[in-house]
Design a protein around this motif. Structure first.
Motif, PDB file in Angstrom:
ATOM      1  N   THR A 106       0.824  -1.202   0.000  1.00 10.88           N
ATOM      2  CA  THR A 106       0.000   0.000   0.000  1.00 10.88           C
ATOM      3  C   THR A 106       0.857   1.251   0.000  1.00 10.88           C
ATOM      4  OG1 THR A 106      -1.726  -1.175   1.229  1.00 10.88           O
ATOM      5  CG2 THR A 106      -1.847   1.222   1.212  1.00 10.88           C
ATOM      6  N   ALA A 107       1.910   1.249   0.818  1.00 13.63           N
ATOM      7  CA  ALA A 107       2.811   2.402   0.864  1.00 13.63           C
ATOM      8  C   ALA A 107       3.473   2.625  -0.494  1.00 13.63           C
ATOM      9  CB  ALA A 107       3.870   2.196   1.943  1.00 13.63           C
ATOM     10  N   ALA A 108       3.809   1.525  -1.191  1.00 13.78           N
ATOM     11  CA  ALA A 108       4.429   1.646  -2.514  1.00 13.78           C
ATOM     12  C   ALA A 108       3.481   2.297  -3.502  1.00 13.78           C
ATOM     13  CB  ALA A 108       4.859   0.265  -3.017  1.00 13.78           C
ATOM     14  N   VAL A 109       2.219   1.913  -3.454  1.00 17.98           N
ATOM     15  CA  VAL A 109       1.213   2.507  -4.343  1.00 17.98           C
ATOM     16  C   VAL A 109       1.079   4.002  -4.062  1.00 17.98           C
ATOM     17  CG1 VAL A 109      -1.249   2.580  -4.892  1.00 17.98           C
ATOM     18  CG2 VAL A 109      -0.088   0.388  -4.704  1.00 17.98           C
ATOM     19  N   LEU A 110       1.020   4.353  -2.788  1.00 18.85           N
ATOM     20  CA  LEU A 110       0.883   5.763  -2.424  1.00 18.85           C
ATOM     21  C   LEU A 110       2.101   6.571  -2.846  1.00 18.85           C
ATOM     22  CD1 LEU A 110      -0.679   5.363   1.142  1.00 18.85           C
ATOM     23  CD2 LEU A 110      -1.842   6.087  -0.947  1.00 18.85           C
ATOM     24  N   ALA A 111       3.263   5.916  -2.926  1.00 15.53           N
ATOM     25  CA  ALA A 111       4.487   6.607  -3.342  1.00 15.53           C
ATOM     26  C   ALA A 111       4.587   6.729  -4.860  1.00 15.53           C
ATOM     27  CB  ALA A 111       5.710   5.865  -2.808  1.00 15.53           C
ATOM     28  N   GLY A 112       3.665   6.075  -5.572  1.00 10.72           N
ATOM     29  CA  GLY A 112       3.661   6.194  -7.023  1.00 10.72           C
ATOM     30  C   GLY A 112       4.258   5.025  -7.771  1.00 10.72           C
ATOM     31  N   ALA A 113       4.520   3.903  -7.069  1.00  9.27           N
ATOM     32  CA  ALA A 113       5.084   2.735  -7.745  1.00  9.27           C
ATOM     33  C   ALA A 113       4.079   2.132  -8.711  1.00  9.27           C
ATOM     34  CB  ALA A 113       5.504   1.691  -6.715  1.00  9.27           C
TER      35      ALA A 113
END
Length: 222
Positions: A106-113
């Motif tokens: 989830t954190a990766a998605v929020l970072a734009g991954a």
């Protein structure tokens, strides 16, 4: 008139995908490079073993895809992703890790991954993921849908409106993916004060983790 078929792995327009590797284990980098080098449609244009070096070098090299290890000795690939894409959104980020962690995803998605894969992935699957991400595909699309549909619990507007202006600003910065230290620098307050604000925000909104609050706000605004 017939046109020659491009070599296996190359893009339809003949363009070679430029990839930058970030992993703190040399043997892992060598292994990944070996797999990538076997594809004529991919060129490894650089590598780093630390977050600090990656943040410095990736914008200069401007790869199509940055293959980022989630866990690094001086930070994380997620932080690298957020920093690099803030400077150059054209760089696509593909996270790679040994552990399947929902919160990290989830954190990766929020970072734009654009994608999140495990190191146990097969070589052919890795090459396919790199080409798909380079072509603009979001391998994390399913996670985005899942986070929006069944992630954090609903809350009413009264709870959200109970936040003070400073707490709401801290929440906005959490959504941007900033750490407590980065939030403190942005707001010119101590990291301890930031932690207190984060604790109050989570308590008022009924969440136990900051990632839950971030996902809720992203879902609310879409």
């Amino acid at each position: 008139m017939t046109h020659p078929t491009p070599p296996p792995g190359t893009e339809a327009d003949g363009r070679v995908v430029r990839v930058y590797l970030v992993d703190d284990h040399e043997l892992m980098r060598r292994g990944l490079q070996g797999v990538l080098d076997a594809d004529p449609g991919i060129e490894v244009v650089g590598e780093s073993a630390s977050a600090a070096e990656a943040v410095r070098r990736i914008p200069a090299v401007r790869p199509d895809v940055a293959l980022l290890d989630v866990r690094l000795p001086d930070g994380s690939g997620i932080e690298v992703c957020r920093s690099v894409r803030a400077r150059d959104p054209s760089v696509r980020a593909l996270m790679i890790t040994s552990y399947d962690d929902d919160e990290a995803r989830t954190a990766a998605v929020l970072a734009g991954a654009a994608g999140f894969i495990l190191k146990q992935i097969r070589g052919r699957e890795l090459l396919d993921a790199v080409h798909r991400v380079a072509a603009g595909e979001e391998l994390s699309a399913g996670l985005r849908t899942e986070a929006g549909a069944g992630g954090p619990p609903r809350m009413d507007e009264v709870a959200l409106s109970s936040l003070t202006p400073r707490e709401r600003r801290v929440l906005d910065l959490i959504v941007e993916g900033l750490t407590n230290g980065e939030i403190g620098e942005r707001l010119s307050i101590s990291e301890k004060t930031v932690r207190n604000h984060v604790t109050n925000v989570l308590a008022k909104l009924g969440f136990t983790r900051r990632t839950q609050a971030a996902v809720y706000m992203v879902r609310r605004e879409t």
